[in-house]
Design an enzyme around this catalytic site. Structure first.
Site, mmCIF file in Angstrom:
data_model
loop_
_atom_site.group_PDB
_atom_site.id
_atom_site.type_symbol
_atom_site.label_atom_id
_atom_site.label_comp_id
_atom_site.label_asym_id
_atom_site.label_seq_id
_atom_site.Cartn_x
_atom_site.Cartn_y
_atom_site.Cartn_z
ATOM 1 N N LYS A 71 15.661 -2.917 18.179
ATOM 2 C CA LYS A 71 14.316 -3.084 18.757
ATOM 3 C C LYS A 71 14.331 -4.154 19.861
ATOM 4 C CE LYS A 71 9.802 -3.139 19.271
ATOM 5 N NZ LYS A 71 8.991 -2.072 19.821
ATOM 6 N N LYS B 16 6.796 -12.838 22.769
ATOM 7 C CA LYS B 16 7.517 -13.102 21.506
ATOM 8 C C LYS B 16 8.834 -12.328 21.469
ATOM 9 C CE LYS B 16 6.385 -10.240 18.533
ATOM 10 N NZ LYS B 16 6.501 -9.084 17.695
HETATM 11 P P1 NAD Z 1 -2.153 -6.630 16.282
HETATM 12 O O1 NAD Z 1 -2.287 -8.083 16.535
HETATM 13 O O2 NAD Z 1 -3.101 -5.663 16.897
HETATM 14 O O3 NAD Z 1 -2.173 -6.353 14.692
HETATM 15 C C1 NAD Z 1 -1.707 -7.232 13.709
HETATM 16 C C2 NAD Z 1 -2.708 -7.202 12.549
HETATM 17 O O4 NAD Z 1 -2.212 -8.004 11.477
HETATM 18 C C3 NAD Z 1 -4.073 -7.787 12.935
HETATM 19 O O5 NAD Z 1 -5.088 -6.856 12.598
HETATM 20 C C4 NAD Z 1 -4.179 -9.069 12.115
HETATM 21 O O6 NAD Z 1 -5.517 -9.345 11.688
HETATM 22 C C5 NAD Z 1 -3.292 -8.729 10.929
HETATM 23 N N1 NAD Z 1 -2.742 -9.881 10.243
HETATM 24 C C6 NAD Z 1 -2.108 -10.965 10.784
HETATM 25 N N2 NAD Z 1 -1.687 -11.788 9.804
HETATM 26 C C7 NAD Z 1 -2.058 -11.230 8.622
HETATM 27 C C8 NAD Z 1 -1.908 -11.583 7.267
HETATM 28 N N3 NAD Z 1 -1.308 -12.732 6.916
HETATM 29 N N4 NAD Z 1 -2.402 -10.755 6.315
HETATM 30 C C9 NAD Z 1 -3.033 -9.602 6.663
HETATM 31 N N5 NAD Z 1 -3.206 -9.201 7.935
HETATM 32 C C10 NAD Z 1 -2.727 -10.006 8.906
HETATM 33 O O7 NAD Z 1 -0.651 -6.267 16.671
HETATM 34 P P2 NAD Z 1 -0.025 -4.812 16.930
HETATM 35 O O8 NAD Z 1 -0.090 -4.513 18.379
HETATM 36 O O9 NAD Z 1 -0.535 -3.844 15.941
HETATM 37 O O10 NAD Z 1 1.520 -5.155 16.627
HETATM 38 C C11 NAD Z 1 2.022 -5.328 15.300
HETATM 39 C C12 NAD Z 1 3.536 -5.432 15.376
HETATM 40 O O11 NAD Z 1 4.074 -4.231 15.955
HETATM 41 C C13 NAD Z 1 4.051 -6.588 16.247
HETATM 42 O O12 NAD Z 1 5.219 -7.133 15.679
HETATM 43 C C14 NAD Z 1 4.360 -5.899 17.573
HETATM 44 O O13 NAD Z 1 5.348 -6.617 18.300
HETATM 45 C C15 NAD Z 1 4.834 -4.554 17.106
HETATM 46 N N6 NAD Z 1 4.655 -3.433 18.055
HETATM 47 C C16 NAD Z 1 3.485 -3.287 18.761
HETATM 48 C C17 NAD Z 1 3.351 -2.216 19.653
HETATM 49 C C18 NAD Z 1 2.092 -2.009 20.474
HETATM 50 O O14 NAD Z 1 2.130 -1.192 21.427
HETATM 51 N N7 NAD Z 1 0.983 -2.655 20.184
HETATM 52 C C19 NAD Z 1 4.394 -1.288 19.795
HETATM 53 C C20 NAD Z 1 5.545 -1.433 19.027
HETATM 54 C C21 NAD Z 1 5.661 -2.516 18.163
#
Ligand code: NAD
Length: 310
Positions: free
Chosen positions: A183, A251
Site C-alpha cells: 500500500k 500521513k
Molecule cells: P475518515 O476520516 O473519513 O474515516 C475514519 C473514521 O474513523 C471516522 O468516521 C472517525 O470518526 C472514525 N474513528 C476515528 N477514530 C476512531 C475510534 N477510536 N473509534 C471509532 N471510530 C473512530 O477516513 P477514510 O477516508 O475513510 O480513511 C480511512 C482509512 O482508509 C485511512 O487509513 C486512509 O488512509 C485509508 N484510505 C482512504 C481512502 C480514501 O479515498 N478516502 C482510500 C484508500 C485508503
C-alpha cells in the site's frame, strides 16, 4: 416463493463488527450488509452510526458492544495510533474477543505497527490480517476496491466472504505487514501521478487548449491512468471536496519516506511530492481532496484561481 437464495445466504452469513464508518468505512460496511452479513457498526461520532442503521446495519454505542459475538472484527480508521488504541491494550479488541476471532484492518498504517499488532493478536489466539485498500471512495461505494493482504494463508481464506463484498482485486501479498508495504508503494505512485496530472493540466490551460478533448485523448494513450480519469474532472471544475483527504495522503507519504529510508532506497520524486503534500496541509488545506495539489501548482505558476470550492 423460492427460498433457496435466502437459505444460501443464511448459511454463509457472518457476524461482523465494523469499527470506523468514515468516507471509506461507511460504504464498505453497507456493501457487507448488502451481501447478506449481520454487521454491527461503531464510529467515534454517532451520526455515522445512525446513517449506517438507516442502511440496514445495526449500531453500537461502544467498541465492546460492537464486538460482542462477532466472528470477524473489521477496522477502517485514519492512522496507526487510532488502530493501536482500538485493538491493543487492556480496553482493546484483542483483550475482549474469544480465541479464533479474525481481525481485518483495512486502514492504511505503518507496516511495523501492523506486524506488532499481528504478534499481539497471535499471543491471544486471534488471527489478524493487514488489508489496506485502493480505489478511493468511488471504489468503496461500487465494491470494487483493490485489497492488498498481509497475514497467514489460513486467515486470508477465512476472510474471503468479507473481501468479496468490498473488492474486486484481492491479492494475498505475503506475511503480516506486507499488505501495508505494498500500500505504501501504491501511495507513492498515486501521489507522483497526481502531481504530474496537476502540472499537465495547468500547462494545458495556460496554453488555452480545449481541456475536455485533451484529457480524453491523453486518457487513451500511455499517459492514461485511473488518477487522470478520476481526478482531472475535480481539477478542471475546482471541486476539491474529499474523497481522499490531504491529511491522510500526507500521513501515507510519511510512511513511504520512512520505509524507503529504512530499506536504503532513494525516492527523489516521492520526496518532492511529500513536501508538496505537506505544504498543502501546513497552509490549512488538510481537509481538501488530494487532487488539490492542482491549486499549489497553479499558484507556483502565478495563476490565481478564484473558482476553488472546498
Ligand atoms: P475518515 O476520516 O473519513 O474515516 C475514519 C473514521 O474513523 C471516522 O468516521 C472517525 O470518526 C472514525 N474513528 C476515528 N477514530 C476512531 C475510534 N477510536 N473509534 C471509532 N471510530 C473512530 O477516513 P477514510 O477516508 O475513510 O480513511 C480511512 C482509512 O482508509 C485511512 O487509513 C486512509 O488512509 C485509508 N484510505 C482512504 C481512502 C480514501 O479515498 N478516502 C482510500 C484508500 C485508503
Amino acid at each position: 416463493m423460492d427460498h433457496s437464495f435466502s437459505n444460501e445466504r443464511f448459511h454463509t452469513m457472518t457476524k461482523i463488527a465494523f469499527i470506523g464508518l468514515g468516507i471509506m468505512g461507511a460504504p464498505m460496511a453497507a456493501n457487507l450488509v448488502a451481501a447478506g452479513h449481520d454487521v454491527t457498526g461503531f464510529n467515534r461520532s454517532r451520526a455515522a452510526v445512525d446513517t449506517f442503521i438507516s442502511q440496514g446495519g445495526s449500531g453500537a454505542q461502544s467498541i465492546e458492544e460492537a464486538i460482542a459475538g462477532a466472528e470477524i472484527v473489521v477496522t477502517m480508521l485514519p492512522d496507526s495510533p487510532d488502530v493501536e488504541s482500538v485493538l491493543s491494550g487492556e480496553s482493546g479488541v484483542f483483550a475482549h474477543v474469544p480465541q479464533g476471532t479474525l481481525v481485518i484492518d483495512f486502514s492504511t498504517i505503518r507496516p511495523d505497527v501492523a506486524i506488532r499488532l499481528a504478534e499481539e493478536a497471535a499471543a491471544v489466539g486471534v488471527q489478524m490480517l493487514d488489508a489496506p485498500v485502493s480505489g478511493g471512495e468511488a471504489g468503496a461505494i461500487e465494491g470494487v476496491l483493490s485489497v492488498m493482504v498481509g497475514g497467514s494463508a489460513e486467515a486470508f481464506a477465512q476472510a474471503s466472504a468479507v473481501f468479496d463484498a468490498v473488492g474486486s482485486t484481492i491479492v494475498h501479498v505475503g506475511p503480516s505487514g506486507s499488505g501495508q508495504t505494498v500500500k505504501a508503494a501504491n501511495q507513492l505512485i498515486v501521489a507522483g501521478t497526481m502531481e504530474l496530472v496537476a502540472e499537465a493540466l495547468v500547462f494545458l490551460e495556460a496554453h488555452g487548449v480545449d481541456m475536455e478533448p485533451a484529457v480524453k485523448v491523453l486518457s487513451g494513450g500511455l499517459a492514461g491512468s485511473t488518477v487522470l480519469s478520476r481526478k482531472a474532472p475535480n481539477m478542471l471544475s475546482r471541486n476539491f471536496a474529499p474523497g481522499f483527504r490531504v491529511t491522510l495522503h500526507d500521513k501515507d507519504l510519511g510512511i513511504v519516506t520512512a520505509a524507503a529510508r529504512e530499506a536504503g532506497v532513494a525516492i527523489p520524486l516521492g520526496a518532492v511530492v511529500a513536501q508538496l503534500m505537506g505544504s498543502l496541509k501546513a497552509r490549512g488545506d488538510g481537509d481538501l481532496d488530494h487532487s488539490a495539489l492542482f491549486t499549489l501548482v497553479s499558484e507556483l505558476s502565478g495563476r490565481s484561481d478564484d473558482q476553488t470550492e472546498g
